[in-house]
Design an enzyme around this catalytic site. Structure first.
Site, PDB file in Angstrom:
ATOM      1  N   PHE A   8      46.238  29.752  33.067  1.00  0.00           N
ATOM      2  CA  PHE A   8      44.934  29.608  32.433  1.00  0.00           C
ATOM      3  C   PHE A   8      44.922  30.537  31.220  1.00  0.00           C
ATOM      4  O   PHE A   8      45.727  31.464  31.135  1.00  0.00           O
ATOM      5  CB  PHE A   8      43.810  30.012  33.402  1.00  0.00           C
ATOM      6  N   PRO A  50      52.167  44.152  35.749  1.00  0.00           N
ATOM      7  CA  PRO A  50      53.137  43.065  35.602  1.00  0.00           C
ATOM      8  C   PRO A  50      52.422  41.770  35.253  1.00  0.00           C
ATOM      9  O   PRO A  50      51.267  41.566  35.659  1.00  0.00           O
ATOM     10  CB  PRO A  50      53.769  42.954  37.004  1.00  0.00           C
ATOM     11  N   LYS A  76      37.515  61.743  44.139  1.00  0.00           N
ATOM     12  CA  LYS A  76      36.574  61.279  43.115  1.00  0.00           C
ATOM     13  C   LYS A  76      36.620  62.245  41.924  1.00  0.00           C
ATOM     14  O   LYS A  76      36.520  63.465  42.109  1.00  0.00           O
ATOM     15  CB  LYS A  76      35.171  61.238  43.708  1.00  0.00           C
ATOM     16  N   LYS A 110      54.454  32.835  27.785  1.00  0.00           N
ATOM     17  CA  LYS A 110      54.574  33.031  29.240  1.00  0.00           C
ATOM     18  C   LYS A 110      55.583  32.077  29.877  1.00  0.00           C
ATOM     19  O   LYS A 110      55.980  32.261  31.012  1.00  0.00           O
ATOM     20  CB  LYS A 110      53.212  32.871  29.899  1.00  0.00           C
ATOM     21  N   ILE A 150      52.073  38.274  36.138  1.00  0.00           N
ATOM     22  CA  ILE A 150      52.450  37.455  37.307  1.00  0.00           C
ATOM     23  C   ILE A 150      52.896  36.067  36.854  1.00  0.00           C
ATOM     24  O   ILE A 150      53.938  35.550  37.269  1.00  0.00           O
ATOM     25  CB  ILE A 150      51.260  37.356  38.281  1.00  0.00           C
ATOM     26  N   LYS A 168      50.020  31.546  24.197  1.00  0.00           N
ATOM     27  CA  LYS A 168      50.276  31.983  25.586  1.00  0.00           C
ATOM     28  C   LYS A 168      51.246  31.038  26.283  1.00  0.00           C
ATOM     29  O   LYS A 168      52.104  31.471  27.058  1.00  0.00           O
ATOM     30  CB  LYS A 168      48.965  32.039  26.377  1.00  0.00           C
ATOM     31  N   ASN A 177      36.893  42.729  36.207  1.00  0.00           N
ATOM     32  CA  ASN A 177      36.308  41.801  35.236  1.00  0.00           C
ATOM     33  C   ASN A 177      35.319  40.894  35.956  1.00  0.00           C
ATOM     34  O   ASN A 177      35.125  41.012  37.173  1.00  0.00           O
ATOM     35  CB  ASN A 177      37.418  41.004  34.521  1.00  0.00           C
TER      36      ASN A 177
HETATM   37  O1  PMT Z   1      36.467  33.019  38.493  1.00  0.00           O
HETATM   38  P1  PMT Z   1      35.405  32.282  37.703  1.00  0.00           P
HETATM   39  O2  PMT Z   1      34.132  33.071  37.604  1.00  0.00           O
HETATM   40  O3  PMT Z   1      35.187  30.897  38.224  1.00  0.00           O
HETATM   41  O4  PMT Z   1      35.953  32.141  36.205  1.00  0.00           O
HETATM   42  C1  PMT Z   1      37.069  31.372  35.956  1.00  0.00           C
HETATM   43  C2  PMT Z   1      37.996  32.032  34.913  1.00  0.00           C
HETATM   44  C3  PMT Z   1      37.296  32.107  33.583  1.00  0.00           C
HETATM   45  C4  PMT Z   1      38.411  33.430  35.371  1.00  0.00           C
HETATM   46  C5  PMT Z   1      39.278  31.104  34.824  1.00  0.00           C
HETATM   47  O5  PMT Z   1      38.892  29.829  34.421  1.00  0.00           O
HETATM   48  C6  PMT Z   1      40.319  31.682  33.874  1.00  0.00           C
HETATM   49  O6  PMT Z   1      40.272  31.537  32.679  1.00  0.00           O
HETATM   50  N1  PMT Z   1      41.309  32.387  34.435  1.00  0.00           N
HETATM   51  C7  PMT Z   1      42.363  33.119  33.701  1.00  0.00           C
HETATM   52  C8  PMT Z   1      41.820  34.473  33.327  1.00  0.00           C
HETATM   53  C9  PMT Z   1      42.821  35.334  32.557  1.00  0.00           C
HETATM   54  O7  PMT Z   1      43.220  36.374  33.045  1.00  0.00           O
HETATM   55  O8  PMT Z   1      43.238  34.815  31.449  1.00  0.00           O
HETATM   56  P2  PMT Z   1      44.301  35.533  30.430  1.00  0.00           P
HETATM   57  O9  PMT Z   1      44.218  34.741  29.206  1.00  0.00           O
HETATM   58  O10 PMT Z   1      44.037  37.003  30.365  1.00  0.00           O
HETATM   59  O11 PMT Z   1      45.682  35.346  31.158  1.00  0.00           O
HETATM   60  C10 PMT Z   1      46.514  34.222  30.912  1.00  0.00           C
HETATM   61  C11 PMT Z   1      47.214  33.809  32.173  1.00  0.00           C
HETATM   62  O12 PMT Z   1      48.099  34.844  32.591  1.00  0.00           O
HETATM   63  C12 PMT Z   1      46.320  33.496  33.348  1.00  0.00           C
HETATM   64  O13 PMT Z   1      46.869  32.397  34.037  1.00  0.00           O
HETATM   65  C13 PMT Z   1      46.404  34.760  34.210  1.00  0.00           C
HETATM   66  O14 PMT Z   1      46.238  34.472  35.603  1.00  0.00           O
HETATM   67  C14 PMT Z   1      47.815  35.220  33.908  1.00  0.00           C
HETATM   68  N2  PMT Z   1      48.029  36.681  33.991  1.00  0.00           N
HETATM   69  C15 PMT Z   1      47.385  37.527  33.141  1.00  0.00           C
HETATM   70  C16 PMT Z   1      47.661  38.870  33.174  1.00  0.00           C
HETATM   71  C17 PMT Z   1      48.610  39.363  34.103  1.00  0.00           C
HETATM   72  N3  PMT Z   1      48.891  40.639  34.181  1.00  0.00           N
HETATM   73  N4  PMT Z   1      49.223  38.501  34.928  1.00  0.00           N
HETATM   74  C18 PMT Z   1      48.953  37.178  34.866  1.00  0.00           C
HETATM   75  O15 PMT Z   1      49.529  36.396  35.641  1.00  0.00           O
END
Ligand code: PMT
Length: 405
Positions: free
Chosen positions: A326, A306, A289, A344, A308, A340, A211
């Site tokens: 986040f 998973p 590949k 979570k 995290i 969320k 991403n």
């Molecule tokens: O890196 P930059 O370019 O500075 O951009 C910053 C950002 C936009 C990436 C950052 O501010 C941000 O929003 N990060 C969270 C991105 C994300 O994966 O969001 P989500 O809504 O999909 O996930 C929610 C939360 O679960 C997040 O804390 C993520 O770290 C966590 N997660 C998600 C999926 C997964 N399999 N495991 C996780 O722990």
């Protein structure tokens, strides 16, 4: 920074003792003086002569040495220092310190000191993860002891995992922070874990799912936490940014690697999950590949990664006192963030709009909403560094308020 500061270094009996010789040089290079206690076990790994040559001072080892006691008693030895550093801090030394045992010079000095004590643990991974060792570490933390490391990596015994003593420069950074005292920052003595950047999920040796996260926001949070005096571990996915100084950085590629690194970096007082973790990975990874065959391409089968954040937030043992997630959303930002937060099990969610027109992913500024049990606080658009500072201020206040950690 350590000009004129006096360090009492206790060198325990572990293979990492050789790194303590480098630590002596590092502290002296930064202007500090080092006096050493070398335990009997420590003598199996480094000689009193090397320790004395590098520290430029006599080496202490025996509680019942008449000459040593006449020159400088063990009580005076432990108090003449500004900071006591135990490196390598073995399971045995920590067990004695946690339980108030005093049957040799090192443990007696640790019990007699009225100065802060910084432990740099080093031991086999199974020993480090053993509940008895973790109990002792928790007890020492509660008593106000500071910790740096251990790091994760290949160990002298051939195993891999957390238990390797932190590198001398990192211990010296922790010494600097400890010597600056609480005035050094609101997070002094706190351990903060931050994840940052994207994850890459391989499809075959040359392709991956990813991403647009650049790591700018997560790295800024790690930097702000370090500037506030915290002992920071940054777990970063693949980014083009340099490793921020003054912290431990673990670089990973996939979501599963990231979970492993996060678990190895615990315990922490607070954890901030800013990484944009891929929700899915390729169900099967091609060993070679994948070739175009001319036929219609077969759809890519996905497997779920998973979660995290949820894994750590729902831990029964060793959960950080404050878990901050986040939420990257492109619509109904606050509503989705609230869902969320509940799903979570974290304490706060920092929600941001990652719609294409805002350029948050990869950009330098961000507009966030702090969503917690008490409600939603919307912050104005700010530079990512300022968002990070403000979030760190809030984390410090929450940890202080609740007496968390
Ligand atoms: O890196 P930059 O370019 O500075 O951009 C910053 C950002 C936009 C990436 C950052 O501010 C941000 O929003 N990060 C969270 C991105 C994300 O994966 O969001 P989500 O809504 O999909 O996930 C929610 C939360 O679960 C997040 O804390 C993520 O770290 C966590 N997660 C998600 C999926 C997964 N399999 N495991 C996780 O722990």
């Amino acid at each position: 920074m350590q000009g004129g500061k006096r360090i009492l270094l206790v060198i325990g009996g572990g293979i990492a003792a050789y790194k303590s010789l480098e630590l002596i040089r590092e502290i002296r290079k930064r202007g500090g003086t080092v006096r050493c206690i070398l335990t009997k076990a420590g003598e199996q790994f480094v000689t009193p002569l090397s320790v004395s040559s590098l520290s430029g001072d006599k080496v202490y080892g025996d509680l019942f040495s008449l000459t040593d006691e006449a020159e400088m008693g063990h009580i005076e030895l432990s108090r003449a220092a500004d900071l006591v550093v135990v490196a390598p801090a073995t399971a045995d030394l920590m067990a004695k310190a946690a339980n108030g045992l005093a049957n040799d010079l090192a443990s007696t000095a640790l019990l007699a000191t009225d100065k802060p004590v910084l432990f740099a643990p080093a031991m086999n991974v199974r020993m480090w993860l053993h509940p008895a060792v973790q109990r002792n570490v928790d007890a020492l933390r509660r008593d106000g002891a500071l910790f740096v490391g251990p790091d994760e990596g290949e160990m002298a015994c051939g195993e891999f995992g957390p238990g390797r003593m932190a590198e001398p420069a990192r211990i010296a950074d922790a010494v600097d922070r400890a010597l600056s005292g609480p005035a050094a920052g609101p997070l002094a003595g706190k351990r903060i874990l931050v994840t940052s950047g994207p994850t890459h999920e391989p499809i075959d040796p040359v392709r991956y799912i990813a991403n647009r996260s650049s790591g700018k926001q997560g790295h800024a949070i790690a930097r702000a936490a370090a500037a506030a005096g915290a002992d920071v571990t940054l777990v970063s996915g693949p980014v083009a940014l340099p490793d921020p100084p003054g912290m431990r950085v673990i670089r990973v590629e996939t979501a599963r690697d990231m979970l492993g690194a996060v678990e190895s970096a615990l315990p922490a007082d607070a954890a901030v999950f800013c990484a944009a973790v891929a929700d899915w990975r390729a169900a099967e990874q091609g060993a070679q590949k994948i070739k175009k065959t001319g036929a219609a391409p077969s759809p890519l089968a996905l497997a779920e990664n998973p979660d995290i954040l949820a894994t750590i937030a729902r831990r029964e043992r060793g959960r950080p006192a404050l878990v901050v997630g986040f939420a990257a959303e492109t619509e109904s930002v606050i509503e989705h963030a609230k869902v969320k937060l509940a799903k979570k099990g974290c304490d706060w969610i920092v929600a941001n709009d990652v719609g294409a027109e805002d350029g948050v992913m990869g950009g330098d500024s961000n507009t966030v909403h702090l969503v917690g049990p008490a409600g939603v606080e919307s912050w104005p658009t700010m530079d990512k560094a300022r968002v990070a500072e403000r979030l760190v201020e809030r984390i410090a206040a929450a940890l202080a308020e609740d007496g968390r950690a």
